[in-house]
Design a protein around this motif. Structure first.
Motif, mmCIF file in Angstrom:
data_model
loop_
_atom_site.group_PDB
_atom_site.id
_atom_site.type_symbol
_atom_site.label_atom_id
_atom_site.label_comp_id
_atom_site.label_asym_id
_atom_site.label_seq_id
_atom_site.Cartn_x
_atom_site.Cartn_y
_atom_site.Cartn_z
ATOM 1 N N UNK A 99 -37.223 17.012 -13.806
ATOM 2 C CA UNK A 99 -38.359 16.384 -13.116
ATOM 3 C C UNK A 99 -38.205 14.860 -13.121
ATOM 4 N N UNK A 100 -37.800 14.315 -14.273
ATOM 5 C CA UNK A 100 -37.567 12.877 -14.365
ATOM 6 C C UNK A 100 -36.358 12.485 -13.497
ATOM 7 N N UNK A 101 -35.396 13.388 -13.435
ATOM 8 C CA UNK A 101 -34.229 13.159 -12.578
ATOM 9 C C UNK A 101 -34.621 13.015 -11.111
ATOM 10 N N UNK A 102 -35.498 13.900 -10.634
ATOM 11 C CA UNK A 102 -35.969 13.763 -9.237
ATOM 12 C C UNK A 102 -36.645 12.411 -9.045
ATOM 13 N N UNK A 109 -33.033 5.983 -4.994
ATOM 14 C CA UNK A 109 -32.308 6.432 -3.799
ATOM 15 C C UNK A 109 -30.924 7.030 -4.055
ATOM 16 N N UNK A 110 -30.701 7.572 -5.245
ATOM 17 C CA UNK A 110 -29.383 8.163 -5.541
ATOM 18 C C UNK A 110 -29.028 9.267 -4.542
ATOM 19 N N UNK A 244 -47.176 11.899 2.994
ATOM 20 C CA UNK A 244 -46.572 11.657 1.683
ATOM 21 C C UNK A 244 -45.119 11.244 1.948
ATOM 22 N N UNK A 245 -44.483 10.677 0.920
ATOM 23 C CA UNK A 245 -43.161 10.086 1.158
ATOM 24 C C UNK A 245 -41.996 11.046 0.969
ATOM 25 N N UNK A 246 -42.183 12.038 0.077
ATOM 26 C CA UNK A 246 -41.052 12.928 -0.178
ATOM 27 C C UNK A 246 -41.366 13.898 -1.290
ATOM 28 N N UNK A 247 -40.330 14.620 -1.743
ATOM 29 C CA UNK A 247 -40.564 15.651 -2.762
ATOM 30 C C UNK A 247 -39.285 15.986 -3.512
ATOM 31 N N UNK A 248 -39.486 16.467 -4.741
ATOM 32 C CA UNK A 248 -38.405 17.060 -5.527
ATOM 33 C C UNK A 248 -38.840 18.477 -5.829
ATOM 34 N N UNK A 249 -38.095 19.451 -5.343
ATOM 35 C CA UNK A 249 -38.555 20.843 -5.391
ATOM 36 C C UNK A 249 -37.512 21.760 -6.020
ATOM 37 N N UNK A 250 -37.951 22.513 -7.025
ATOM 38 C CA UNK A 250 -37.057 23.495 -7.661
ATOM 39 C C UNK A 250 -37.471 24.919 -7.302
ATOM 40 N N UNK A 251 -38.698 25.055 -6.779
ATOM 41 C CA UNK A 251 -39.260 26.390 -6.533
ATOM 42 C C UNK A 251 -39.904 26.459 -5.153
ATOM 43 N N UNK A 276 -34.132 24.530 -12.590
ATOM 44 C CA UNK A 276 -34.727 23.471 -13.408
ATOM 45 C C UNK A 276 -34.562 23.709 -14.891
ATOM 46 N N UNK A 277 -34.460 24.971 -15.271
ATOM 47 C CA UNK A 277 -34.344 25.275 -16.697
ATOM 48 C C UNK A 277 -32.917 25.616 -17.096
ATOM 49 N N UNK A 278 -32.018 25.633 -16.124
ATOM 50 C CA UNK A 278 -30.671 26.140 -16.383
ATOM 51 C C UNK A 278 -29.748 25.085 -16.980
ATOM 52 N N UNK A 279 -29.227 25.381 -18.157
ATOM 53 C CA UNK A 279 -28.146 24.578 -18.738
ATOM 54 C C UNK A 279 -27.177 25.566 -19.361
ATOM 55 N N UNK A 280 -26.065 25.051 -19.873
ATOM 56 C CA UNK A 280 -25.049 25.932 -20.456
ATOM 57 C C UNK A 280 -25.482 26.608 -21.757
#
Ligand code: NDP
Ligand code: 7N6
Length: 308
Positions: A99-102, A109-110, A244-251, A276-280
């Motif tokens: 979430x912080x990454x989004x 603007x990455x 609105x300006x934009x969104x970060x969406x995982x679902x 969003x919850x997936x890591x190794x």
């Protein structure tokens, strides 16, 4: 209670490696078996699964490997007296980070630079566009494991964090907690609104046309919870109209997000495929929780995260 087997239903393979998950129970004295749809169960069985199956009701206890158990009918489990547990409590770091990454990406603007990098394009944006998240207001809707994971990280970045929850209980890093009845007031001044509530009858469509209109036109919506909490057509309309300006969406309402969805085409929308919850090490986090409940089950203690 005597537990004969821990049955791992193959549907977990949607999200975590099946063999790796089974191996994570090496220390457990209870035998662990990978099972398919044709398996039947009795009181001596515990089941860990991603998807629901009617036969699970015959087992002694059922564990959902997700935090969101909206796909499971809790009334049915209660009527049948089959305990149901979920996996809340383990996603604060993983989902908090994404979430912080989004938010960091949308602010700095990455995502846009990466789009241009695909064309070897040295793209220099309009001066006014990038901003720091520091001092920007974030409203976190839902202040449980996910919400707190997002809030503490945003607070560490110097954001002004407010939140929404029914109980009004305070949360570290959150300067003000609003009641859901005051949702509009809570989101009106926010640069970012992050959705982290469970999908229930009262949260379905919680973010719709009115809420999107209430949000600032330079605000971004983050949804890491469940698709149907946000009215997706209303979101597309708001993005089209620039309210609105934009969104970060995982679902999303439908997953995988259909190819024809207009959401794919907005530069200011970052889409991740419900990872969003997936890591190794996700399977290890879930296994630790399940193993703890196996111990409790055998010792006759109350189960952790019981939801029915
Ligand atoms: P929690 O139960 O820990 O937190 C839920 C929070 O929502 C609580 O703070 C609760 O507080 C609040 N809440 C519940 N109903 C409402 C409402 N109507 N209005 C406002 N606040 C409300 O759950 P998690 O944080 O572990 O998970 C939340 C959801 O996120 C899951 O149900 C799941 O759907 C989704 N999820 C998605 C993941 C992904 O991969 N993208 C990973 C993990 C979870 P209070 O009781 O005070 O209202
Ligand atoms: C991956 C599911 C949840 O509810 O949807 C998420 O926990 C992640 C097992």
């Amino acid at each position: 209670t005597d537990l004969q087997r821990l049955c791992v239903h193959e549907s977990i393979g949607n999200k975590i490696p099946k063999e790796g998950f089974v191996e994570a129970f090496d220390e457990l004295s209870t035998p662990v078996e990978l099972v398919g749809d044709d398996e039947s169960y009795d009181e001596g069985d515990a089941v860990a699964s991603f998807k629901p199956r009617p036969e699970f009701l015959d087992a002694g206890w059922v564990h959902v490997i997700r935090a969101g158990y909206d796909a499971f009918d809790t009334d049915e489990y209660e009527a049948n007296g089959t305990p149901l547990t979920n996996s809340t409590g383990i996603h604060g770091t993983t989902v908090g980070e994404i979430a912080v990454g989004y938010m960091l990406s949308l602010a700095r603007m990455l995502h846009v630079y990466r789009d241009h990098q695909n064309d070897s394009d040295w793209y220099e944006p309009e001066y006014q566009r990038p901003f720091t998240v520091e001092n920007e207001r974030l409203c976190v809707v839902g202040l449980g494991t996910l919400g707190q994971g997002i809030a503490t990280r945003a607070d560490a970045l110097g954001m002004d964090v407010v939140g929404v929850r029914r109980s009004q209980e305070s949360v570290p890093g959150v300067s003000e907690v609003y009641h859901p009845d005051d949702l509009h007031e809570a989101i009106a001044d926010a640069r970012f609104v992050a959705v982290a509530v469970p999908h229930t009858p009262s949260t379905e469509g919680m973010i719709s046309t009115d809420e999107l209109a209430t949000m600032r036109d330079d605000a971004y919506l983050v949804n890491v919870a469940r698709g149907p909490i946000v009215d997706q057509d209303a979101l597309v309309d708001a993005l089209d109209a620039g309210t609105i300006a934009g969104a970060g969406l995982d679902v999303f309402e439908t997953e995988p997000l259909p190819e024809e969805s207009p959401l794919w085409d907005f530069e200011e929308v970052i889409i991740s495929p419900h990872r969003g919850s997936a890591t190794n090490r996700y399977h290890l986090d879930i296994a630790e929780l399940v193993a703890e409940n196996v111990r409790r089950y055998q010792d006759g203690e109350s189960l952790k995260n019981r939801v029915a």
